[in-house]
Design a protein around this motif. Structure first.
Motif, PDB file in Angstrom:
ATOM      1  N   GLN A 183       7.130 -64.276 -34.688  1.00 24.96           N
ATOM      2  CA  GLN A 183       8.515 -64.432 -34.851  1.00 24.96           C
ATOM      3  C   GLN A 183       9.164 -63.456 -33.633  1.00 24.96           C
ATOM      4  OE1 GLN A 183      10.305 -61.746 -37.943  1.00 24.96           O
ATOM      5  NE2 GLN A 183      11.976 -63.083 -38.171  1.00 24.96           N
ATOM      6  N   ARG A 184       8.626 -62.428 -33.192  1.00 26.35           N
ATOM      7  CA  ARG A 184       8.852 -61.620 -32.015  1.00 26.35           C
ATOM      8  C   ARG A 184       8.617 -62.482 -30.751  1.00 26.35           C
ATOM      9  NH1 ARG A 184       4.733 -57.493 -30.377  1.00 26.35           N
ATOM     10  NH2 ARG A 184       3.890 -59.271 -29.305  1.00 26.35           N
ATOM     11  N   ASN A 185       7.674 -63.350 -30.452  1.00 27.51           N
ATOM     12  CA  ASN A 185       7.238 -63.922 -29.458  1.00 27.51           C
ATOM     13  C   ASN A 185       8.113 -65.249 -29.243  1.00 27.51           C
ATOM     14  OD1 ASN A 185       5.393 -61.882 -28.653  1.00 27.51           O
ATOM     15  ND2 ASN A 185       3.809 -62.982 -29.392  1.00 27.51           N
ATOM     16  N   TYR A 186       8.400 -65.788 -30.478  1.00 23.88           N
ATOM     17  CA  TYR A 186       9.245 -67.266 -30.630  1.00 23.88           C
ATOM     18  C   TYR A 186      10.224 -67.042 -31.361  1.00 23.88           C
ATOM     19  CZ  TYR A 186       4.504 -68.359 -29.055  1.00 23.88           C
ATOM     20  OH  TYR A 186       3.364 -68.440 -28.199  1.00 23.88           O
ATOM     21  N   PRO A 187      11.393 -66.170 -31.185  1.00 25.96           N
ATOM     22  CA  PRO A 187      12.635 -66.068 -32.053  1.00 25.96           C
ATOM     23  C   PRO A 187      13.409 -67.320 -32.357  1.00 25.96           C
ATOM     24  CG  PRO A 187      12.795 -65.179 -29.707  1.00 25.96           C
ATOM     25  CD  PRO A 187      11.487 -65.566 -29.701  1.00 25.96           C
ATOM     26  N   ARG A 188      13.228 -68.268 -31.577  1.00 24.96           N
ATOM     27  CA  ARG A 188      14.145 -69.336 -31.884  1.00 24.96           C
ATOM     28  C   ARG A 188      13.562 -70.518 -32.546  1.00 24.96           C
ATOM     29  NH1 ARG A 188      17.697 -71.003 -26.451  1.00 24.96           N
ATOM     30  NH2 ARG A 188      18.302 -68.898 -25.788  1.00 24.96           N
ATOM     31  N   LEU A 189      12.181 -70.167 -32.986  1.00 20.97           N
ATOM     32  CA  LEU A 189      11.300 -71.047 -33.656  1.00 20.97           C
ATOM     33  C   LEU A 189      11.265 -70.536 -35.315  1.00 20.97           C
ATOM     34  CD1 LEU A 189       8.317 -71.952 -31.465  1.00 20.97           C
ATOM     35  CD2 LEU A 189      10.705 -73.343 -31.844  1.00 20.97           C
ATOM     36  N   TYR A 190      11.216 -69.278 -35.337  1.00 18.69           N
ATOM     37  CA  TYR A 190      11.168 -68.612 -36.552  1.00 18.69           C
ATOM     38  C   TYR A 190      12.284 -68.155 -37.364  1.00 18.69           C
ATOM     39  CZ  TYR A 190       6.131 -68.763 -35.873  1.00 18.69           C
ATOM     40  OH  TYR A 190       4.759 -69.338 -35.846  1.00 18.69           O
ATOM     41  N   PRO A 191      12.591 -67.907 -38.641  1.00 25.22           N
ATOM     42  CA  PRO A 191      13.696 -67.674 -39.302  1.00 25.22           C
ATOM     43  C   PRO A 191      14.155 -66.165 -38.771  1.00 25.22           C
ATOM     44  CG  PRO A 191      12.303 -68.691 -40.923  1.00 25.22           C
ATOM     45  CD  PRO A 191      11.424 -68.531 -39.419  1.00 25.22           C
ATOM     46  N   ILE A 192      15.277 -65.762 -39.035  1.00 24.39           N
ATOM     47  CA  ILE A 192      15.695 -64.413 -38.566  1.00 24.39           C
ATOM     48  C   ILE A 192      15.614 -63.516 -39.975  1.00 24.39           C
ATOM     49  CG2 ILE A 192      17.981 -63.067 -37.976  1.00 24.39           C
ATOM     50  CD1 ILE A 192      19.045 -65.541 -36.670  1.00 24.39           C
ATOM     51  N   GLY A 193      15.227 -62.173 -39.601  1.00 21.46           N
ATOM     52  CA  GLY A 193      14.988 -61.513 -40.679  1.00 21.46           C
ATOM     53  C   GLY A 193      13.452 -61.239 -40.981  1.00 21.46           C
ATOM     54  N   SER A 194      13.205 -60.177 -41.876  1.00 18.68           N
ATOM     55  CA  SER A 194      11.864 -59.848 -42.295  1.00 18.68           C
ATOM     56  C   SER A 194      11.322 -61.118 -43.277  1.00 18.68           C
ATOM     57  CB  SER A 194      12.075 -58.686 -43.043  1.00 18.68           C
ATOM     58  OG  SER A 194      10.651 -58.313 -43.612  1.00 18.68           O
ATOM     59  N   ILE A 195      10.084 -61.588 -42.755  1.00 15.83           N
ATOM     60  CA  ILE A 195       9.315 -62.891 -43.494  1.00 15.83           C
ATOM     61  C   ILE A 195       8.290 -62.283 -44.179  1.00 15.83           C
ATOM     62  CG2 ILE A 195       8.377 -65.085 -43.014  1.00 15.83           C
ATOM     63  CD1 ILE A 195       9.698 -65.097 -40.294  1.00 15.83           C
ATOM     64  N   PRO A 196       8.434 -62.676 -45.526  1.00 15.25           N
ATOM     65  CA  PRO A 196       7.608 -61.981 -46.621  1.00 15.25           C
ATOM     66  C   PRO A 196       6.086 -62.605 -46.237  1.00 15.25           C
ATOM     67  CG  PRO A 196       8.921 -63.588 -47.801  1.00 15.25           C
ATOM     68  CD  PRO A 196       9.601 -63.498 -46.258  1.00 15.25           C
ATOM     69  N   CYS A 197       5.077 -62.145 -47.074  1.00 16.63           N
ATOM     70  CA  CYS A 197       3.623 -62.381 -46.932  1.00 16.63           C
ATOM     71  C   CYS A 197       3.646 -63.904 -47.312  1.00 16.63           C
ATOM     72  CB  CYS A 197       2.755 -61.515 -47.694  1.00 16.63           C
ATOM     73  SG  CYS A 197       1.200 -62.032 -47.817  1.00 16.63           S
ATOM     74  N   ILE A 198       2.969 -64.624 -46.687  1.00 19.71           N
ATOM     75  CA  ILE A 198       2.754 -66.173 -47.117  1.00 19.71           C
ATOM     76  C   ILE A 198       1.945 -66.206 -48.344  1.00 19.71           C
ATOM     77  CG2 ILE A 198       0.787 -66.830 -45.696  1.00 19.71           C
ATOM     78  CD1 ILE A 198       4.074 -68.461 -45.614  1.00 19.71           C
ATOM     79  N   GLU A 199       1.143 -65.243 -48.669  1.00 21.34           N
ATOM     80  CA  GLU A 199       0.407 -65.502 -49.892  1.00 21.34           C
ATOM     81  C   GLU A 199       0.801 -64.602 -51.189  1.00 21.34           C
ATOM     82  OE1 GLU A 199      -4.084 -65.219 -49.047  1.00 21.34           O
ATOM     83  OE2 GLU A 199      -3.158 -64.293 -47.363  1.00 21.34           O
ATOM     84  N   CYS A 200       1.494 -63.496 -51.042  1.00 17.15           N
ATOM     85  CA  CYS A 200       2.002 -62.726 -52.133  1.00 17.15           C
ATOM     86  C   CYS A 200       3.482 -62.879 -52.348  1.00 17.15           C
ATOM     87  CB  CYS A 200       1.340 -61.276 -52.168  1.00 17.15           C
ATOM     88  SG  CYS A 200       1.871 -60.351 -50.927  1.00 17.15           S
ATOM     89  N   ALA A 201       4.156 -62.746 -51.133  1.00 13.69           N
ATOM     90  CA  ALA A 201       5.453 -62.643 -51.004  1.00 13.69           C
ATOM     91  C   ALA A 201       6.140 -61.126 -51.507  1.00 13.69           C
ATOM     92  CB  ALA A 201       6.264 -63.706 -51.639  1.00 13.69           C
ATOM     93  N   ASN A 202       5.223 -60.210 -51.462  1.00 12.28           N
ATOM     94  CA  ASN A 202       5.582 -58.932 -51.815  1.00 12.28           C
ATOM     95  C   ASN A 202       5.961 -58.056 -50.838  1.00 12.28           C
ATOM     96  OD1 ASN A 202       5.387 -59.642 -54.727  1.00 12.28           O
ATOM     97  ND2 ASN A 202       3.369 -58.950 -54.900  1.00 12.28           N
ATOM     98  N   ALA A 203       5.566 -58.436 -49.690  1.00 13.78           N
ATOM     99  CA  ALA A 203       5.630 -57.523 -48.399  1.00 13.78           C
ATOM    100  C   ALA A 203       5.548 -58.176 -47.302  1.00 13.78           C
ATOM    101  CB  ALA A 203       4.563 -56.382 -48.455  1.00 13.78           C
ATOM    102  N   ARG A 204       6.292 -57.477 -46.143  1.00 12.44           N
ATOM    103  CA  ARG A 204       6.329 -58.301 -44.708  1.00 12.44           C
ATOM    104  C   ARG A 204       5.129 -58.570 -44.256  1.00 12.44           C
ATOM    105  NH1 ARG A 204       7.872 -55.317 -39.094  1.00 12.44           N
ATOM    106  NH2 ARG A 204       8.548 -57.293 -37.991  1.00 12.44           N
ATOM    107  N   ASP A 205       5.108 -59.777 -43.946  1.00 10.64           N
ATOM    108  CA  ASP A 205       3.823 -60.422 -43.187  1.00 10.64           C
ATOM    109  C   ASP A 205       3.555 -59.741 -41.765  1.00 10.64           C
ATOM    110  OD1 ASP A 205       2.044 -63.257 -43.850  1.00 10.64           O
ATOM    111  OD2 ASP A 205       2.211 -62.399 -41.814  1.00 10.64           O
TER     112      ASP A 205
END
Length: 420
Positions: free
Chosen positions: A170-192
Motif C-alpha cells: 500500500q505504501r509503494n503503490y498508493p493508487r492501487l490499494y484502498p486508503i486507510g488501514s487494511i486488516p489481515c487477509i486471514e483473520c481481519a482482527n489486526a492490520r496486515d
C-alpha cells in the motif's frame, strides 16, 4: 613471525608487532641464541600451560602493560593509535572490523522495523551466529543462481520485517490499494503487516503442528549423531520454551516460535546443538539440515499460504503484477513547468543535498553499565578473540554497554586515527 628483514607493510599486518620488536631487541642486546620449537596446544606441556595461564591473566588485568613504541629509535613506522591512548599493534583492517561490529549491532537494535523483536534482541533470545549461517545457507548445486538469490533475499526481508505485506504494498503503490488501514487477509482482527505474521489466530494450529513435529525430528537427529547424554535428551527438548505448545488461540509475541517464523534462530534451539554436538563442522551441518526442513514447513503453511490469499484478494481489486511493474511509468510525478523565457536569469547553481549515515545513539544495554576504560585492549587481544565472535563475550566480561564508540560519530579522524 617477524624478522629483521620484514618490510614495514608486513610488520603492520603482524599481530602484537610491538611485542615482537621488544623480543628481537632483547635477543640482539643480550646476544642470545634462541631456538624455536613447535609445541602442540593442550598437550600438558608445563611451560606451555604456564604461558597460556599468563596470557589469559594478562588479558583481564585492569591496567595492562603497554610497550612504549617510541623506545625503538630505529623504527620509522607511523603507528595508528586508538583514541590517543594505545597503539593498535595488529592488522588494522581486521581490528577495525571488531571495533565497528558493536556499532553496527547497536544501529540494528534501534532499527524501527525491528521494534517487534527489540526485547528479544536485548534479552539475547536470538542466536546471531546460527542466524547468519541460515541466511547464507545454500542447498543448490551451484554457488550462484537466480533461485538462490531469491531464497536469500526472501529470508533477509522476513527477518528484517520488511517482507512486502499489504501495508508495504500500500505504501509503494498508493493508487492501487484502498486508503486507510487494511486488516489481515486471514483473520481481519489486526492490520496486515509483518508484525502480525505469526500472531494471527489462523496460524496458531499450523504453528503448533510444526513445533510438535520439529521436536520429534530434532530428537531423532541428535540420537543418530551422538551418544552423550541421550538419556535426558527427550526431557531437555520438552523443557525448552521453543517447543511449548500450551498457548491458547494466537502465538504470544514473546514465544521463541515467533522468531522462528521470521527466519531468526532462537537461542533455545541452538542450545541443543551446542550441548550434544561437539564437532563444530558437524554441528552446523546438522543444524542446516534440520532448520532447512523446518523452515520449508513454515514457509509452506504460513508464508506461501498467506501469499496465495493476498493474491486472491488483490484480484478482486484488479491489482495485477503488470500494474505494479509499470506503476512508476504510469504514475510519474508531474514535471515542473518550463522556465519563462522573459524571466531574468540569476545563474543560480542547482542545490545540493548531502546524505550522511546516521547511527542511533541509544545503546544496547544490560544491567551493570560499562566502567572499564581499558576494555578495548581485551577486545583486540588474541586471548579474547581466539575462541569466538565478540557477541559470545558481550555478557560475560563487562561489555554491557557496547556503544563504546560514540566518538566515532563526532570526530572520527581526530580521536581515532592519531598518526605518531
Amino acid at each position: 613471525m617477524l624478522s629483521g628483514i620484514a618490510s614495514p607493510r608486513q610488520k603492520l599486518k603482524q599481530s602484537n608487532f610491538l611485542i615482537w620488536d621488544l623480543i628481537f631487541f632483547l635477543i640482539e642486546e643480550k646476544q642470545l641464541l634462541v631456538s624455536l620449537y613447535k609445541v602442540s596446544g593442550h598437550s600438558n606441556n608445563p611451560y606451555n600451560d604456564e604461558a597460556d595461564l599468563l596470557a589469559k591473566a594478562g588479558a583481564h588485568v585492569i591496567e595492562p602493560i603497554i610497550v612504549n613504541h617510541k623506545f625503538f629509535v630505529k623504527q620509522s613506522l607511523g603507528f595508528i593509535s586508538w583514541n590517543r591512548l594505545h597503539v593498535v599493534d595488529r592488522n588494522v583492517r581486521k581490528w577495525a572490523d571488531n571495533v565497528t561490529q558493536p556499532l553496527i549491532f547497536n544501529s540494528m537494535v534501534n532499527n524501527k522495523a525491528l521494534s517487534p523483536i527489540k526485547q528479544q534482541i536485548i534479552d539475547g533470545d536470538i542466536d546471531w551466529t546460527f542466524t547468519k549461517e541460515w541466511l547464507n545457507f545454500n542447498d543448490q548445486d551451484v554457488p550462484c543462481s537466480a533461485k538462490l538469490s531469491k531464497q536469500q533475499g526472501s529470508r533477509i526481508k522476513k527477518c528484517n520485517f520488511i517482507y512486502p505485506t499489504i501495508d508495504i504494498q500500500q505504501r509503494n503503490y498508493p493508487r492501487l490499494y484502498p486508503i486507510g488501514s487494511i486488516p489481515c487477509i486471514e483473520c481481519a482482527n489486526a492490520r496486515d503487516d509483518n508484525t502480525h505474521v505469526g500472531l494471527c489466530k489462523e496460524h496458531s494450529i499450523h504453528i503448533k503442528n510444526i513445533l510438535i513435529r520439529a521436536a520429534y525430528d530434532l530428537h531423532d537427529l541428535i540420537m543418530k549423531n551422538t551418544k552423550d547424554g541421550i538419556s535426558i535428551l527427550e526431557e531437555t527438548i520438552k523443557n525448552i520454551s521453543l517447543f511449548n505448545t500450551s498457548f491458547v488461540d494466537a502465538l504470544p509475541q514473546s514465544h521463541p516460535g515467533y522468531l522462528l517464523i521470521h527466519h531468526l534462530v532462537p537461542s533455545d534451539l541452538t542450545k541443543i546443538f551446542n550441548i550434544y554436538i561437539n564437532d563444530k563442522k558437524l554441528r552446523f551441518s546438522l543444524f542446516s539440515k534440520f532448520f532447512s526442513t523446518l523452515m520449508s514447513s513454515i514457509d509452506a503453511l504460513i508464508w506461501t499460504r498467506r501469499a496465495s490469499l493476498v493474491k486472491q484478494w488483490e484480484s478482486t481489486l484488479s491489482i495485477t503484477k503488470n500494474k505494479k511493474r509499470f506503476y512508476r511509468k504510469r504514475h510519474k510525478k508531474r514535471t515542473p513547468p518550463p522556465p519563462d523565457p522573459g524571466a531574468p536569469d540569476h545563474n543560480l547553481s542547482p542545490s545540493r543535498h548531502y546524505n550522511s549515515r546516521h547511527f542511533a545513539t541509544t545503546p544496547y544495554y544490560r544491567d551493570g553499565g560499562f566502567n572499564d576504560n581499558f576494555a578495548h585492549i581485551r577486545w583486540t587481544t588474541s586471548n579474547y578473540l581466539h575462541s569466538g565472535h565478540w557477541t559470545t563475550y558481550r555478557d560475560n566480561i563487562g561489555f554491557n554497554n557496547i556503544d563504546l564508540f560514540l566518538i566515532l560519530q563526532n570526530s572520527f579522524l581526530k580521536n581515532v586515527f592519531d598518526i605518531r
